[in-house]
Design an enzyme around this catalytic site. Structure first.
Site, PDB file in Angstrom:
ATOM      1  N   ARG A  27       0.532  -1.234  -0.034  1.00 16.66           N
ATOM      2  CA  ARG A  27       0.086  -0.329   0.169  1.00 16.66           C
ATOM      3  C   ARG A  27       0.883   1.501  -0.422  1.00 16.66           C
ATOM      4  NH1 ARG A  27      -5.546  -0.371   2.411  1.00 16.66           N
ATOM      5  NH2 ARG A  27      -6.381  -2.840   0.727  1.00 16.66           N
ATOM      6  N   ARG A  31      -3.205   6.331   1.002  1.00 17.17           N
ATOM      7  CA  ARG A  31      -3.919   7.809   1.817  1.00 17.17           C
ATOM      8  C   ARG A  31      -3.157   8.281   3.107  1.00 17.17           C
ATOM      9  NH1 ARG A  31      -9.828   4.470   3.285  1.00 17.17           N
ATOM     10  NH2 ARG A  31      -7.895   3.121   3.269  1.00 17.17           N
ATOM     11  N   ARG A  40      -7.110  11.374  -5.108  1.00 18.28           N
ATOM     12  CA  ARG A  40      -7.964  11.042  -5.524  1.00 18.28           C
ATOM     13  C   ARG A  40      -9.233  11.501  -5.046  1.00 18.28           C
ATOM     14  NH1 ARG A  40     -11.870   9.352  -1.427  1.00 18.28           N
ATOM     15  NH2 ARG A  40     -11.853   6.698  -0.947  1.00 18.28           N
ATOM     16  N   ASP A  77      -7.155  -3.062  -7.582  1.00 16.38           N
ATOM     17  CA  ASP A  77      -7.069  -3.739  -6.290  1.00 16.38           C
ATOM     18  C   ASP A  77      -7.905  -5.078  -6.331  1.00 16.38           C
ATOM     19  OD1 ASP A  77      -8.066  -2.748  -3.391  1.00 16.38           O
ATOM     20  OD2 ASP A  77      -9.538  -4.324  -3.648  1.00 16.38           O
ATOM     21  N   TYR A 154     -14.769 -12.744  -0.805  1.00 13.62           N
ATOM     22  CA  TYR A 154     -15.069 -11.344  -0.656  1.00 13.62           C
ATOM     23  C   TYR A 154     -16.763 -10.816  -1.116  1.00 13.62           C
ATOM     24  CZ  TYR A 154     -11.526  -8.151   1.382  1.00 13.62           C
ATOM     25  OH  TYR A 154     -10.633  -7.526   2.520  1.00 13.62           O
TER      26      TYR A 154
END
Ligand code: CP3
Length: 354
Positions: A27, A31, A40, A77, A154
């Site tokens: 990552r 963020r 973003r 992703d 998921y």
């Protein structure tokens, strides 16, 4: 294509000598970087960002502009694949990923058809091509996907889960249906990773984030068996043959020796293990990637350097170590602490490669 100027990562994955231990961060584009948050915001959402090759390329390169990293990882992703299978991916702010049409029955599973990944996910491969042009041989580009088991989690849960009641439940109530889902995902992932390689990815990583929630027999049957099948198929595919494959199961300490047997170049190791022990357990058959606790980055610069020194010492001398965190960097992390980490790895690792 220009030649690769920094090949530390690829050499370490092949367990060949390097001058310093290579480092990248799970990552690394995310963020915790203000420039990521700005891009973003311009994109409007994470999904819009990921689906724009220009913007996805921009954020992939942001951490490389700041830090002396030895690899880039495609900004995308793992949930692109279930989305291509028609489940309808979206993100709920503060809650994470959700699927509009989760798999709620064996009939839902049997309705799935393997997609033509090039047609369903063109933006992924366009981003890979654009990144190779922009990187111009500076560092290698890592492509990735989720493991069959983690994607099944998921898809059956419909999002994240605290107890994985539905997907683990399926492993007890209708294991044959779960196996059909895992087999279809494996086929799709071979195509997906092969297309990333054909577009220019130079190493591949498979994230098995949720393998660790299974029992030992459950891990072997529903996670590891499909990692093995995937690795075998990639080894036989003309586009991916020879590309180093990194397998990462979070919370897999007790299964790392078995995982080392499936035919991969390297294993990702989370922070719960000592690299010295894993190196013995895996008998030097694979390279190891890891394994600083992401929370250690909340310590002082001195403490971060001490942790880096401890992990380098634990792996010990010789090739085959790729420094990374034991899981993704947290969004509250101070970017300056990431710089301390990256620089410490390069500086403190030199004696191990003398
Ligand atoms: O490592 C990198 O820099 C490459 C990019 C990358 C992302 N996701 C970007 C992302 C990679 C390799 C992933 C993999 C991924 N995605 C995994 C496996 C790795 C792991 O962490 O175990 C998983 C489980 C996912 C699914 C997913 N996507 C989750 C749980 C989330 C977080 C949701 C949230 O709001 O916290 C995402 C979104 C996501 N993927 C973000 C990023 C940078 C945050 C998106 C944002 O809000 O900007």
């Amino acid at each position: 294509m220009p030649p690769l100027r920094n090949d530390r990562l690829l050499r370490a994955l092949r367990r060949e000598p390097v001058d310093r231990t290579p480092v990248w961060i799970m990552r690394q584009a995310g963020r915790y970087l203000p420039e990521y948050r700005a891009t973003r915001a311009r994109a409007g959402s994470f999904l819009a960002l990921m689906r724009s090759p220009e913007l996805a390329t921009e954020v992939t390169l942001q951490p490389l502009a700041r830090f002396d990293l030895d690899a880039a990882i495609l900004f995308s992703d793992i949930l692109t694949v279930p989305d291509a299978l028609g489940l309808g991916l979206h993100f709920v702010e503060g809650e994470g990923p959700r699927f509009e049409r989760p798999l709620r029955s064996a009939a839902d599973i049997d309705r799935l058809r393997a997609p033509d990944v090039e047609r369903a996910l063109p933006y992924v491969f366009d981003t890979v091509r654009m990144l190779r042009r922009e990187l111009a041989g500076r560092v290698p580009l890592i492509g990735f996907a989720g493991s069959p088991w983690t994607l099944a989690c998921y898809m059956v849960e419909g999002g994240g889960s605290a107890d994985f009641r539905r997907v683990k439940g399926l492993s007890y109530t209708d294991p044959a249906a779960l196996h059909r889902l895992l087999a279809l995902l494996t086929d799709t992932l071979v195509d997906y990773l092969s297309a990333q390689a054909a577009a220019g990815a130079q190493a591949l990583m498979v994230f098995d984030t949720w393998g660790g929630v299974l029992s030992t027999p459950g891990y072997r049957e529903f996670s590891l068996a499909y990692q093995a099948r995937l690795a075998q198929r990639l080894a036989g595919d003309p586009a991916t043959r020879g590309l180093p494959l990194i397998l990462f199961t979070k919370n897999a300490g007790r299964w790392l020796a078995e995982q080392a047997e499936v035919g991969c170049a390297a294993l990702g190791v989370d922070w719960t293990q000592e690299l010295a022990d894993v190196r013995v357990a895996t008998g030097g058959r694979v390279a190891l990637q890891g394994n600083l606790d992401p929370i250690a980055l909340f310590g002082s610069p001195e403490r971060i350097r001490a942790e880096v020194a401890r992990i380098l010492e634990s792996y010990g001398p010789g090739p085959g170590h790729v420094f990374n965190l034991g899981h993704g960097v947290l969004q509250q992390t101070d970017p300056e602490h990431v710089r301390v980490l990256v620089d410490a790895v390069h500086e403190l690792s030199m004696p191990y490669h003398a």
